[in-house]
Design a protein around this motif. Sequence first.
Motif: not given
Ligand code: NAP
Length: 501
Positions: A155, A157-158, A181, A184, A214, A219, A233-235, A257, A290, A389
């Motif tokens: 997940i 951080w937002n 997880k 961070s 992450g 990984e 849920t992430g980028s 994403l 997001c 974004e």
């Molecule tokens: P992010 O950088 O993609 O990180 C998301 C999660 O993935 C974190 O827990 C991160 O860990 C982990 N991660 C990063 N690299 C990884 C890897 N190589 N293998 C496995 N896990 C890995 O996103 P963020 O910056 O935390 O959050 C903002 C993003 O989330 C925005 O793009 C937003 O649009 C998106 N989001 C989408 C939704 C939705 O429902 N569609 C909702 C909320 C947010 P670390 O923190 O340790 O790097």
Amino acid sequence: MEKYQMYIDGKFVDAENGETRASINPATEEPVALAPMGTRNDAKRAIEAARKAFDSGVWSGMQPGDRAKILYKLVDKLNDMDCSDKIAETEVKDAGFTISLAAQGEVPFTNYFMENITRMGENISAYEPLPWHDFPDLAWSFVNREPIGVCAGIIPWNHPYMMAGWKLAPPLIMGCTIVLKPASETPLAALELAKVIAECDFPPGVVNIVTGPGSSLGEELCTHPFVDKIALTGSTEVGRHIMGLASPTLKKVTLELGGKSPTIIMPDADLDVAVKGALTGVFYHAGQVCMSGTRIFVHEDVYDEFMQRAIAAVGTIKVGDPMDYETTMGPLISKSQQDNVLRYIDIGKKEGAKLAIGGKKPANLKKGFFVEPTIFVDVHNKMTIAQEEIFGPVIAVIKFRNVDDAVAMANDSIFGLAGSVWSRNIPEAIEIAKRIRTGTMWVNTYHVLSPKAPFGGYKQSGVGREHSLEGLLEFTQSKHILVDLGTPAANRLLFNYVFSQ
Ligand code: NAP
Ligand code: MG
């Protein structure tokens, strides 16, 4: 300073090497607490515990009603005032939520979500008989819906608490075990949640919460052969990468994403609500959502009035100390996020968009990662600030003349998460909503979600759906079981293909 521990196999533990990372309060830039910097080995321990718990049948074999009882007990404890207050305060200090949004929105809504999705999952029948029309006399068959197995929930951080709740309750009620997880930047809400989980009756290994980078621990979750499914849920960038990591072992994935969602203001919109509504679509939680409706398409007939009212409305946003109930916009999560947003503002200016308001760090706030609520006008949909974004309080306003153009521009994006249409003509607004290629569309509102409604993205905003029956079924596999009814005819026919007598 509090030092948190991870939760693996029913026990609170440090990282194997004892390392920790300080979590920072984005409003004060001071450390809040220490969280373990887990390693790949820590992830392995959690995955092995989740595998063992799953394979033992201690959870997957339990009646759904019994699993639900444990989840309801968890929700009851989370709803306790002291517990809710503690989590809300954690969200303010660790993630920069305003206290009003955390205490009155995020925390109660997450608890409501967990309770309701549990109720929905509890009532999904594992057994679905198939009418065997092809050979009614020969066989009887049914679909057995089975939990998918060990799930990894990753997940951002937002919304640390809401995302944790969204990632835990659905797989758990469907009989899966999980390793969660958090990001961070914001590990504390999930670790607070672990403390409450430990007071409920989950068998060891059913829920595991690990913290760490992450790039290593994360990984491991995405590659370990014991993991059956990843829900991220992430980028979009990390989503693409994780889909690749999942491919050698063909793990199932759901990806929620990024987005660049459109808001369309029709000429007959009720501007008394549409202006604040469209702005709420972006300035809610300082744009770190997001679904944010960061591109606002305004019909030329109402453009001047819309902008005049929008500028006035921005003047009533109170940016500052998130622990103050009067504050309506807090900081961004980190210095790097603040820098990134300011960089995009710079790009917007360089590409020829006009800054209507905001665009800087607030002059009165010396500490904290704040950015003023910002609106660009004279934006072209091809500009960087209309395509990428930004994940901050930045709006791109684009004027349109006819609705086909607005729809075409709204769809001219790699993303497809959400959007809104504002009009007094509801049938027309619904028709426009149908033409926008996104997973959620609102008419005359924004940001309203329900555990009963599917949530997810078209295009590069994601894969699969969360919430709703559809989302719950993503944590199951369908197995077809066919029983021959003992009439000799069917088998005789089959045997003839293989044996000569
Ligand atoms: P992010 O950088 O993609 O990180 C998301 C999660 O993935 C974190 O827990 C991160 O860990 C982990 N991660 C990063 N690299 C990884 C890897 N190589 N293998 C496995 N896990 C890995 O996103 P963020 O910056 O935390 O959050 C903002 C993003 O989330 C925005 O793009 C937003 O649009 C998106 N989001 C989408 C939704 C939705 O429902 N569609 C909702 C909320 C947010 P670390 O923190 O340790 O790097
Ligand atoms: Mg990140």
